[in-house]
Scaffold this motif. Structure first.
Motif, PDB file in Angstrom:
ATOM      1  N   GLY A 108      -5.815   1.891  -1.210  1.00 35.23           N
ATOM      2  CA  GLY A 108      -5.791   2.564   0.084  1.00 35.23           C
ATOM      3  C   GLY A 108      -4.454   3.244   0.332  1.00 35.23           C
ATOM      4  N   ASP A 109      -4.526   4.359   1.009  1.00 34.36           N
ATOM      5  CA  ASP A 109      -3.346   5.148   1.331  1.00 34.36           C
ATOM      6  C   ASP A 109      -3.140   5.110   2.842  1.00 34.36           C
ATOM      7  OD1 ASP A 109      -1.368   7.053   1.719  1.00 34.36           O
ATOM      8  OD2 ASP A 109      -2.205   8.468   0.273  1.00 34.36           O
ATOM      9  N   LEU A 110      -1.983   4.624   3.281  1.00 26.41           N
ATOM     10  CA  LEU A 110      -1.714   4.476   4.707  1.00 26.41           C
ATOM     11  C   LEU A 110      -1.084   5.715   5.340  1.00 26.41           C
ATOM     12  CD1 LEU A 110      -0.456   0.782   4.982  1.00 26.41           C
ATOM     13  CD2 LEU A 110      -2.760   1.709   5.249  1.00 26.41           C
ATOM     14  N   HIS A 111      -0.920   6.780   4.573  1.00 24.93           N
ATOM     15  CA  HIS A 111      -0.459   8.029   5.183  1.00 24.93           C
ATOM     16  C   HIS A 111      -1.475   8.502   6.228  1.00 24.93           C
ATOM     17  CE1 HIS A 111       2.143   8.424   1.540  1.00 24.93           C
ATOM     18  NE2 HIS A 111       2.952   8.971   2.413  1.00 24.93           N
ATOM     19  N   ARG A 112      -0.966   9.002   7.343  1.00 23.55           N
ATOM     20  CA  ARG A 112      -1.823   9.526   8.403  1.00 23.55           C
ATOM     21  C   ARG A 112      -1.755  11.045   8.419  1.00 23.55           C
ATOM     22  NH1 ARG A 112       1.719   6.553  12.584  1.00 23.55           N
ATOM     23  NH2 ARG A 112       3.156   7.120  10.904  1.00 23.55           N
TER      24      ARG A 112
ATOM     25  N   HIS B 197       1.891  15.122   2.045  1.00 21.42           N
ATOM     26  CA  HIS B 197       1.323  13.776   2.008  1.00 21.42           C
ATOM     27  C   HIS B 197       0.832  13.260   3.366  1.00 21.42           C
ATOM     28  CE1 HIS B 197       2.850  13.207  -2.111  1.00 21.42           C
ATOM     29  NE2 HIS B 197       3.949  13.791  -1.695  1.00 21.42           N
ATOM     30  N   GLY B 198       1.317  13.809   4.463  1.00 23.91           N
ATOM     31  CA  GLY B 198       1.018  13.242   5.771  1.00 23.91           C
ATOM     32  C   GLY B 198       2.142  12.325   6.239  1.00 23.91           C
ATOM     33  N   ARG B 199       1.887  11.607   7.332  1.00 22.33           N
ATOM     34  CA  ARG B 199       2.917  10.762   7.941  1.00 22.33           C
ATOM     35  C   ARG B 199       2.842   9.333   7.405  1.00 22.33           C
ATOM     36  NH1 ARG B 199       1.697  10.145  13.480  1.00 22.33           N
ATOM     37  NH2 ARG B 199      -0.444  10.676  12.910  1.00 22.33           N
ATOM     38  N   PRO B 200       3.948   8.801   6.855  1.00 23.61           N
ATOM     39  CA  PRO B 200       3.958   7.398   6.430  1.00 23.61           C
ATOM     40  C   PRO B 200       4.102   6.483   7.643  1.00 23.61           C
ATOM     41  CG  PRO B 200       6.133   8.307   6.154  1.00 23.61           C
ATOM     42  CD  PRO B 200       5.261   9.447   6.644  1.00 23.61           C
ATOM     43  N   ILE B 201       3.954   5.205   7.411  1.00 18.48           N
ATOM     44  CA  ILE B 201       4.166   4.243   8.493  1.00 18.48           C
ATOM     45  C   ILE B 201       5.644   4.133   8.844  1.00 18.48           C
ATOM     46  CG2 ILE B 201       3.842   1.851   9.239  1.00 18.48           C
ATOM     47  CD1 ILE B 201       1.255   3.460   8.928  1.00 18.48           C
ATOM     48  N   ALA B 202       6.498   4.086   7.832  1.00 18.53           N
ATOM     49  CA  ALA B 202       7.932   3.882   8.089  1.00 18.53           C
ATOM     50  C   ALA B 202       8.771   4.488   6.978  1.00 18.53           C
ATOM     51  CB  ALA B 202       8.255   2.396   8.224  1.00 18.53           C
ATOM     52  N   LEU B 203      10.000   4.867   7.330  1.00 17.97           N
ATOM     53  CA  LEU B 203      11.031   5.243   6.365  1.00 17.97           C
ATOM     54  C   LEU B 203      12.074   4.131   6.310  1.00 17.97           C
ATOM     55  CD1 LEU B 203      11.765   9.029   7.064  1.00 17.97           C
ATOM     56  CD2 LEU B 203      10.050   8.018   5.546  1.00 17.97           C
TER      57      LEU B 203
ATOM     58  N   ARG C  71       0.831  -1.207   0.000  1.00 19.28           N
ATOM     59  CA  ARG C  71       0.000   0.000   0.000  1.00 19.28           C
ATOM     60  C   ARG C  71       0.868   1.261   0.000  1.00 19.28           C
ATOM     61  NH1 ARG C  71      -3.212  -3.342   3.453  1.00 19.28           N
ATOM     62  NH2 ARG C  71      -5.380  -3.511   2.734  1.00 19.28           N
ATOM     63  N   CYS C  72       0.335   2.285  -0.615  1.00 20.93           N
ATOM     64  CA  CYS C  72       0.982   3.581  -0.621  1.00 20.93           C
ATOM     65  C   CYS C  72       1.109   4.099   0.816  1.00 20.93           C
ATOM     66  CB  CYS C  72       0.164   4.558  -1.471  1.00 20.93           C
ATOM     67  SG  CYS C  72       0.778   6.243  -1.483  1.00 20.93           S
ATOM     68  N   GLY C  73       2.257   4.660   1.155  1.00 17.26           N
ATOM     69  CA  GLY C  73       2.464   5.213   2.492  1.00 17.26           C
ATOM     70  C   GLY C  73       2.906   4.200   3.519  1.00 17.26           C
ATOM     71  N   GLU C  74       3.014   2.935   3.121  1.00 19.30           N
ATOM     72  CA  GLU C  74       3.434   1.909   4.076  1.00 19.30           C
ATOM     73  C   GLU C  74       4.941   1.986   4.333  1.00 19.30           C
ATOM     74  OE1 GLU C  74       3.050  -2.971   4.632  1.00 19.30           O
ATOM     75  OE2 GLU C  74       2.155  -1.965   2.889  1.00 19.30           O
ATOM     76  N   LEU C  75       5.714   2.295   3.294  1.00 23.18           N
ATOM     77  CA  LEU C  75       7.167   2.397   3.427  1.00 23.18           C
ATOM     78  C   LEU C  75       7.673   3.393   2.390  1.00 23.18           C
ATOM     79  CD1 LEU C  75       9.680   1.089   4.890  1.00 23.18           C
ATOM     80  CD2 LEU C  75       9.934  -0.293   2.824  1.00 23.18           C
TER      81      LEU C  75
ATOM     82  N   ILE D  28      11.128   7.973  -2.074  1.00 27.96           N
ATOM     83  CA  ILE D  28      10.395   7.147  -3.030  1.00 27.96           C
ATOM     84  C   ILE D  28       9.396   6.271  -2.283  1.00 27.96           C
ATOM     85  CG2 ILE D  28      10.581   5.324  -4.775  1.00 27.96           C
ATOM     86  CD1 ILE D  28      11.818   7.787  -5.782  1.00 27.96           C
ATOM     87  N   ASP D  29       8.131   6.322  -2.689  1.00 31.63           N
ATOM     88  CA  ASP D  29       7.148   5.408  -2.097  1.00 31.63           C
ATOM     89  C   ASP D  29       7.416   4.000  -2.610  1.00 31.63           C
ATOM     90  OD1 ASP D  29       4.477   4.980  -0.637  1.00 31.63           O
ATOM     91  OD2 ASP D  29       4.095   4.119  -2.620  1.00 31.63           O
TER      92      ASP D  29
END
Length: 265
Positions: free
Chosen positions: A191-195, A89-95, A29-33, A57-58
């Protein structure tokens, strides 16, 4: 002897000893990493000196979500790039990064506080996990993008007459849009996991800065960057002799001294 050892499975040739790195599967999912990296290069060829391009890079889509030219890889340059990414974009889950000293404490004796770098501390406060690649192959996607950028981006900036960091950063949003239109893919799952960021600008500014503690002497003075900083005597500062205060250093050169959130500057 070598033939005997090879026959017994105790000796391998150099070719047999080569390690192969299986490709890491994309996140779904987008925003997961989000993979992050810095690439030092002569981006403006002979029109300006070398500098560093910070690349985000997503992982699920291969989309460039942030590009930023900076003088070098530093905590402050990554703070600036991260702020632009978070606001867009908001906050991703992880970098996902390499083990550069911006991201990871490389010397045990240098650990302070919770044993994190300034960038790691900021990510912790933002509730963003950081993962480290153990090899350049493990972050192959962003490495391959860097090689592509060193060809494609350099040529486009040459044609556009771009010759410096400021002009380069103004050029990058349009380049990112064209690049993503051509090369980004659809993620495996929707789905976009960015918060949402949900932070006041002042609070984000206080997170994305260099924070340390300093000891206050009996003369209400503290040492910072080989300089002596004198605190103005007030009802609050009179009781701080022999205690520690917090210093907040910002990218624009400002320094704030605080005690329990109260500004003493």
């Amino acid at each position: 002897m070598r033939r005997w050892m090879a026959g017994a499975g105790l000796w391998l040739s150099r070719k047999q000893r080569r390690q192969f790195h299986p490709p890491r599967l994309r996140r779904e999912r987008c925003g997961e990493l989000v993979q992050v990296d810095g690439s030092e290069h002569r981006w403006f060829e002979d029109r300006a000196g070398p500098c560093t391009l910070l690349v985000f890079i997503d992982d699920a889509t291969g989309r460039m979500v942030q590009l930023c030219f900076a003088a070098s890889e530093s905590a402050f340059s990554y703070f600036g790039a991260l702020q632009g990414y978070l606001e867009a974009h908001g906050r991703p889950i992880a970098l996902y990064s390499d083990k550069h000293s911006v991201f990871r404490v490389t010397r045990p004796e240098a650990k302070g506080g919770q044993g994190m770098t300034q960038f790691g501390r900021a990510l912790s406060e933002l509730n963003i996990e950081i993962l480290f690649a153990n090899s350049s192959q493990a972050k192959g996607r962003v490495e391959r993008v860097n090689r592509t950028l060193q060809d494609r981006l350099v040529k486009e900036m040459r044609l556009a007459g771009i010759s410096g960091i400021a002009a380069g950063n103004a050029f990058l949003p349009g380049f990112m849009e064209r690049f993503n239109t051509r090369f980004a893919i659809t993620p495996a799952l929707p789905g976009d996991l960015h918060r949402p960021l949900n932070l006041a600008p002042e609070r984000l500014r206080d997170i994305l800065c260099w924070r340390e503690q300093r000891y206050v002497s009996g003369q209400l003075a503290l040492s910072y960057e080989r300089k002596r900083v004198m605190l103005r005597e007030t009802d609050v500062t009179r009781g701080l002799a022999g205690q520690y205060v917090d210093t907040y250093a910002f990218a624009d050169g400002r320094l704030e001294v605080r005690w329990k959130g109260i500004s003493l500057s």
